[in-house]
Design a protein around this motif. Structure first.
Motif, PDB file in Angstrom:
ATOM      1  N   ASN A  34       9.108  -1.483   3.254  1.00 45.05           N
ATOM      2  CA  ASN A  34       8.070  -1.524   3.866  1.00 45.05           C
ATOM      3  C   ASN A  34       7.201   0.131   2.948  1.00 45.05           C
ATOM      4  OD1 ASN A  34       5.568  -2.382   4.669  1.00 45.05           O
ATOM      5  ND2 ASN A  34       5.507  -1.951   6.641  1.00 45.05           N
ATOM      6  N   ILE A  35       7.361   0.051   1.981  1.00 44.36           N
ATOM      7  CA  ILE A  35       6.535   1.602   1.272  1.00 44.36           C
ATOM      8  C   ILE A  35       5.627   1.096   0.689  1.00 44.36           C
ATOM      9  CG2 ILE A  35       7.084   3.698   0.431  1.00 44.36           C
ATOM     10  CD1 ILE A  35      10.135   2.656   0.762  1.00 44.36           C
ATOM     11  N   GLN A  36       4.807   1.858   1.150  1.00 44.01           N
ATOM     12  CA  GLN A  36       2.843   1.549   0.265  1.00 44.01           C
ATOM     13  C   GLN A  36       2.821   3.013   0.579  1.00 44.01           C
ATOM     14  OE1 GLN A  36       2.689  -1.257  -1.048  1.00 44.01           O
ATOM     15  NE2 GLN A  36       0.302  -0.597  -1.970  1.00 44.01           N
ATOM     16  N   LEU A  37       1.527   3.473  -0.574  1.00 54.54           N
ATOM     17  CA  LEU A  37       1.608   4.724  -0.307  1.00 54.54           C
ATOM     18  C   LEU A  37      -0.597   4.850  -1.402  1.00 54.54           C
ATOM     19  CD1 LEU A  37       4.132   6.279  -3.357  1.00 54.54           C
ATOM     20  CD2 LEU A  37       3.942   6.582  -0.965  1.00 54.54           C
ATOM     21  N   ASP A  38      -0.786   3.724  -0.890  1.00 56.30           N
ATOM     22  CA  ASP A  38      -2.484   3.362  -1.276  1.00 56.30           C
ATOM     23  C   ASP A  38      -2.575   2.460  -0.249  1.00 56.30           C
ATOM     24  OD1 ASP A  38      -1.600   1.203  -2.228  1.00 56.30           O
ATOM     25  OD2 ASP A  38      -3.264   2.020  -4.306  1.00 56.30           O
TER      26      ASP A  38
END
Length: 326
Positions: A322-326
């Protein structure tokens, strides 16, 4: 058909014929001026080293200067965007990495470039990651490291090359697989990250074995484990994560040349042939073997398929964690 319609059709045919001829002529004379390879990291890391090796080989083969320009920042996005917007004439190339096309599209809902903005040219190398530690860290293997991280959550710190970089994702894999809480400290390049690791400002770093090996051999860093399927010929004493009881930690980073979309097939094929000839040379083969990297000469089409395969792999990791950068 009216005279105007006939005139338009004849004009279009002449234009198409002229365009095709110019593409052939451009490929035949290519390159007739310097080529630029954009590296999306600071000087000193494996991506930069590899680009400079390739620039020398290509300069010799083409009898034209091939220069390296470093454009670090934003997880390779700055350098990638610059090449995506460049003229598709074969004179501006990107030394892309896994981050650029196999993970960034999964990490960012909005990117200043699309996968379709690039055309694969040639795979230049594959390398596993080696987890290295400052000698002051009181752990000598994966089990001891995880126990230490769990005993004092957040005390251990690991350098990465920024959010969304391969090093960040591999660190996330380790945290997800083991439950270890390790602080992420982002850097703009491998060289400053290694400098701070050797100085003891950070504790850990998932690095290319190529750049870490001299520090390991000199005793400035100690290896914990490597993310390959089997031990590296360059450092056979370093165990794999699989051997250490963490089979989930299997990961490689790819490196390769991309051109702006629209670059002619004739030019990319010419570049692909030159790169593959360089990779097959005894000098490059020996250098890769001694430094722990792997070279696999392949067609531009096969390289594109490899990018897609790695995209599926890293996309699953990113989704699962569950990695999201924006």
């Amino acid at each position: 058909m009216t005279f105007f319609e006939r005139t338009m059709l004849i004009g279009a045919a002449i234009f198409a014929l002229g365009t095709g001829t110019s593409h052939v002529q451009a490929a035949d004379s290519y390159p007739d001026r310097p080529i630029k390879i954009v590296v999306p990291y600071s000087p000193g890391g494996f991506t930069d080293i590899l680009a400079r090796q390739m620039s020398k080989q290509l300069s010799d083969k083409f009898s034209q200067p091939v220069v390296v320009e470093n454009k670090p920042g934003a997880g390779t996005i700055i350098g990638a965007e610059a090449v995506a917007r460049a003229k598709p004439d074969g004179y501006t190339l990107l030394m892309a990495v896994t981050t650029t096309l196999s993970s960034n599209p999964h990490l960012f809902s909005k990117l200043p470039y699309k996968i379709s903005d690039f055309k694969p040219v040639a795979l230049t190398g594959l390398t596993p990651f080696v987890l290295v530690a400052n000698p002051s860290v009181p752990a000598n293997n994966v089990r001891e490291l995880i126990e230490l991280a769990k005993k004092e959550p957040g005390k251990l710190s690991a350098a990465t090359l920024g959010n969304g970089s391969s090093t960040h994702l591999v660190l996330s894999m380790l945290r997800g697989a083991t439950g270890a809480e390790i602080l992420d400290v982002p850097y703009k390049g491998a060289s400053p990250a290694l400098s701070d690791l050797v100085a003891g400002h950070v504790d850990l770093f998932f690095d290319a074995i190529t750049t870490s090996l001299p520090h390991i051999q000199a005793g400035r860093l100690k290896p914990i484990a490597i993310t390959s399927e089997k031990r590296s010929e360059a450092a056979p004493s370093i165990p794999t994560f699989r051997e250490e009881g963490t089979p989930e930690m299997l990961a490689y980073s790819w490196y390769g040349l991309l051109a702006p979309a629209g670059t002619s097939d004739a030019i990319t094929e010419k570049l692909n042939k030159a790169v593959n000839e360089a990779l097959a040379s005894p000098e490059i083969q020996e250098k890769f073997r001694t430094e722990g990297a792997e070279s696999h000469p392949m067609s531009a089409k096969a390289f594109g398929e490899l990018i897609e395969e790695h995209s599926r792999t890293w996309g699953k990791v990113i989704k699962d964690l569950n990695i999201q950068l924006d």
